[in-house]
Design an enzyme around this catalytic site. Structure first.
Site, PDB file in Angstrom:
ATOM      1  N   ILE A 142      -4.762   4.128  -5.314  1.00 24.22           N
ATOM      2  CA  ILE A 142      -6.204   4.266  -5.551  1.00 24.22           C
ATOM      3  C   ILE A 142      -6.953   3.913  -4.271  1.00 24.22           C
ATOM      4  O   ILE A 142      -6.978   2.757  -3.856  1.00 24.22           O
ATOM      5  CB  ILE A 142      -6.672   3.344  -6.695  1.00 24.22           C
ATOM      6  CG1 ILE A 142      -5.895   3.682  -7.977  1.00 24.22           C
ATOM      7  CG2 ILE A 142      -8.175   3.505  -6.925  1.00 24.22           C
ATOM      8  CD1 ILE A 142      -6.207   2.780  -9.134  1.00 24.22           C
ATOM      9  N   ARG A 143      -7.555   4.906  -3.667  1.00 21.63           N
ATOM     10  CA  ARG A 143      -8.219   4.725  -2.358  1.00 21.63           C
ATOM     11  C   ARG A 143      -7.392   3.737  -1.516  1.00 21.63           C
ATOM     12  O   ARG A 143      -7.874   2.744  -0.984  1.00 21.63           O
ATOM     13  CB  ARG A 143      -9.656   4.231  -2.534  1.00 21.63           C
ATOM     14  CG  ARG A 143     -10.523   4.517  -1.338  1.00 21.63           C
ATOM     15  CD  ARG A 143     -11.987   4.684  -1.714  1.00 21.63           C
ATOM     16  NE  ARG A 143     -12.505   3.551  -2.445  1.00 21.63           N
ATOM     17  CZ  ARG A 143     -12.994   2.445  -1.884  1.00 21.63           C
ATOM     18  NH1 ARG A 143     -13.077   2.334  -0.588  1.00 21.63           N
ATOM     19  NH2 ARG A 143     -13.433   1.469  -2.631  1.00 21.63           N
ATOM     20  N   GLY A 179      -8.667  -4.218  -5.300  1.00 22.38           N
ATOM     21  CA  GLY A 179     -10.106  -4.279  -5.554  1.00 22.38           C
ATOM     22  C   GLY A 179     -10.784  -3.751  -4.314  1.00 22.38           C
ATOM     23  O   GLY A 179     -10.512  -2.630  -3.874  1.00 22.38           O
ATOM     24  N   GLU A 180     -11.601  -4.571  -3.695  1.00 26.08           N
ATOM     25  CA  GLU A 180     -12.266  -4.174  -2.456  1.00 26.08           C
ATOM     26  C   GLU A 180     -12.045  -5.306  -1.449  1.00 26.08           C
ATOM     27  O   GLU A 180     -12.488  -6.432  -1.682  1.00 26.08           O
ATOM     28  CB  GLU A 180     -13.760  -3.939  -2.743  1.00 26.08           C
ATOM     29  CG  GLU A 180     -14.507  -3.329  -1.601  1.00 26.08           C
ATOM     30  CD  GLU A 180     -13.996  -1.943  -1.218  1.00 26.08           C
ATOM     31  OE1 GLU A 180     -13.568  -1.182  -2.116  1.00 26.08           O
ATOM     32  OE2 GLU A 180     -13.983  -1.632  -0.016  1.00 26.08           O
ATOM     33  N   HIS A 183      -0.268   0.316  -6.880  1.00 27.65           N
ATOM     34  CA  HIS A 183      -0.608  -0.648  -7.936  1.00 27.65           C
ATOM     35  C   HIS A 183       0.441  -0.657  -9.050  1.00 27.65           C
ATOM     36  O   HIS A 183       0.232   0.002 -10.083  1.00 27.65           O
ATOM     37  CB  HIS A 183      -1.944  -0.264  -8.572  1.00 27.65           C
ATOM     38  CG  HIS A 183      -3.125  -0.434  -7.688  1.00 27.65           C
ATOM     39  ND1 HIS A 183      -3.895  -1.570  -7.685  1.00 27.65           N
ATOM     40  CD2 HIS A 183      -3.674   0.401  -6.780  1.00 27.65           C
ATOM     41  CE1 HIS A 183      -4.874  -1.438  -6.810  1.00 27.65           C
ATOM     42  NE2 HIS A 183      -4.773  -0.249  -6.243  1.00 27.65           N
ATOM     43  N   GLU A 235       0.791  -2.805 -11.258  1.00 30.21           N
ATOM     44  CA  GLU A 235       0.180  -3.379 -12.475  1.00 30.21           C
ATOM     45  C   GLU A 235      -0.559  -2.317 -13.287  1.00 30.21           C
ATOM     46  O   GLU A 235      -0.927  -2.573 -14.433  1.00 30.21           O
ATOM     47  CB  GLU A 235      -0.760  -4.540 -12.085  1.00 30.21           C
ATOM     48  CG  GLU A 235      -2.115  -4.159 -11.510  1.00 30.21           C
ATOM     49  CD  GLU A 235      -2.080  -3.669 -10.050  1.00 30.21           C
ATOM     50  OE1 GLU A 235      -0.982  -3.494  -9.489  1.00 30.21           O
ATOM     51  OE2 GLU A 235      -3.171  -3.436  -9.491  1.00 30.21           O
ATOM     52  N   ARG A 282      -7.366   1.003   6.366  1.00 31.84           N
ATOM     53  CA  ARG A 282      -8.041   1.089   5.059  1.00 31.84           C
ATOM     54  C   ARG A 282      -8.345   2.545   4.716  1.00 31.84           C
ATOM     55  O   ARG A 282      -8.587   3.369   5.591  1.00 31.84           O
ATOM     56  CB  ARG A 282      -9.359   0.307   5.096  1.00 31.84           C
ATOM     57  CG  ARG A 282      -9.156  -1.176   5.231  1.00 31.84           C
ATOM     58  CD  ARG A 282     -10.490  -1.900   5.195  1.00 31.84           C
ATOM     59  NE  ARG A 282     -11.166  -1.720   3.932  1.00 31.84           N
ATOM     60  CZ  ARG A 282     -12.482  -1.792   3.771  1.00 31.84           C
ATOM     61  NH1 ARG A 282     -13.269  -2.041   4.812  1.00 31.84           N
ATOM     62  NH2 ARG A 282     -13.017  -1.606   2.578  1.00 31.84           N
ATOM     63  N   CYS A 336      -2.603  -3.442  -2.558  1.00 30.73           N
ATOM     64  CA  CYS A 336      -3.692  -2.595  -2.065  1.00 30.73           C
ATOM     65  C   CYS A 336      -4.716  -3.412  -1.254  1.00 30.73           C
ATOM     66  O   CYS A 336      -4.437  -3.789  -0.131  1.00 30.73           O
ATOM     67  CB  CYS A 336      -4.303  -1.826  -3.229  1.00 30.73           C
ATOM     68  SG  CYS A 336      -5.126  -0.337  -2.698  1.00 30.73           S
TER      69      CYS A 336
HETATM   70  N1  GLN Z   1     -10.071   0.846  -0.456  1.00 27.23           N
HETATM   71  C1  GLN Z   1     -10.039  -0.542  -0.843  1.00 27.23           C
HETATM   72  C2  GLN Z   1     -10.283  -1.449   0.375  1.00 27.23           C
HETATM   73  O1  GLN Z   1     -10.313  -0.992   1.480  1.00 27.23           O
HETATM   74  C3  GLN Z   1      -8.710  -0.915  -1.509  1.00 27.23           C
HETATM   75  C4  GLN Z   1      -8.572  -0.145  -2.810  1.00 27.23           C
HETATM   76  C5  GLN Z   1      -7.692  -0.808  -3.836  1.00 27.23           C
HETATM   77  O2  GLN Z   1      -7.412  -2.005  -3.790  1.00 27.23           O
HETATM   78  N2  GLN Z   1      -7.290  -0.022  -4.796  1.00 27.23           N
HETATM   79  O3  GLN Z   1     -10.422  -2.613   0.196  1.00 27.23           O
END
Ligand code: GLN
Length: 225
Positions: free
Chosen positions: A143-144, A56-57, A179, A181, A114, A88
């Site tokens: 993903i990022r 997530g973030e 990920h 999942e 990050r 992540c």
């Molecule tokens: N870029 C997000 C962060 O720094 C992590 C991205 C993700 O969980 N897919 O929190």
């Protein structure tokens, strides 16, 4: 606050349900026939053998964990033996060094950066053999994603790619910067369940994989909230 366990040995895998990719993890656990639940508050932790902190973030998750007073709860349950898997953003929260920022939970000796690949547009898919986890190639979705730049001596590197580490573990913590999942593979969920002392009942990951669709989690969004 000290942690008191009631009843039998903890035997459930919880998915931290504050923000991020929660349903997708729950759906993978269900496909493996594992006992699972959403985790939102301190009382949800008592019966957990393992906790998944989803992607997530990380800044948002850290804020919510602070606001809901759950940081110390996680640390206490970790010290009584609860295993934790961070995917992540979850991996960022578990690291004890974060480039340019303060570490949050600090439960695994590694340095993480990050957004190590760039922006959301630099997200990508790949696959790799990860011998400890599966005999088949494991699909990888970034993903990022962060990059793990360095891991300490007590950390076992499960997957190294180019100039970074993509998956690693110590005795109680598992981290993946990708990920699982979001793919049909159950390999990492199975691996984490075994780390938690649980036995997935689904016979073969490949058999289960053939019925998976990337919207399979949607049934859990309807029935498990
Ligand atoms: N870029 C997000 C962060 O720094 C992590 C991205 C993700 O969980 N897919 O929190």
């Amino acid at each position: 606050m000290s942690v008191r366990l009631v009843g039998d040995e903890p035997g459930i895998i919880g998915v931290l349900d504050l923000q991020g990719g929660v349903h997708e993890h729950l759906e993978h656990l269900e496909r493996l026939g594992l006992p699972y639940k959403r985790v939102k508050q301190a009382s949800d932790f008592a019966d957990l053998a393992g906790l998944i902190i989803p992607g997530g973030e990380s800044t948002c998750l850290a804020r919510l964990l602070t606001i809901f007073d759950l940081k110390d709860v996680i640390l206490q349950h970790h010290s009584r033996g609860m295993k934790i898997w961070g995917t992540c953003a979850g991996a960022i929260l578990l690291a004890d060094k974060v480039v340019g920022e303060k570490a949050f939970l600090g439960l695994i000796d590694m340095e993480i950066e990050r957004n190590g690949f760039g922006s959301q547009l630099d997200s990508f898919k790949s696959e790799a053999f990860i011998g400890a986890v599966s005999e088949e190639p494991v699909p990888l979705t970034f993903i990022r994603a962060p990059k793990i730049l360095r891991a300490g001596e007590d950390v076992h590197v499960l997957l190294r790619m180019d100039d970074y580490i993509a998956a690693a573990e110590n005795d109680r913590i598992l981290v993946t910067v990708f990920h699982p999942e979001l793919t049909g593979s159950l390999a990492f969920h199975r691996y984490f369940a075994l780390k938690c002392g649980l036995n997935p009942t689904a016979e073969k990951s490949s058999a289960a994989d053939s019925v998976w669709k990337n919207v399979s989690w949607m049934k859990l969004a309807r029935i498990a909230s």
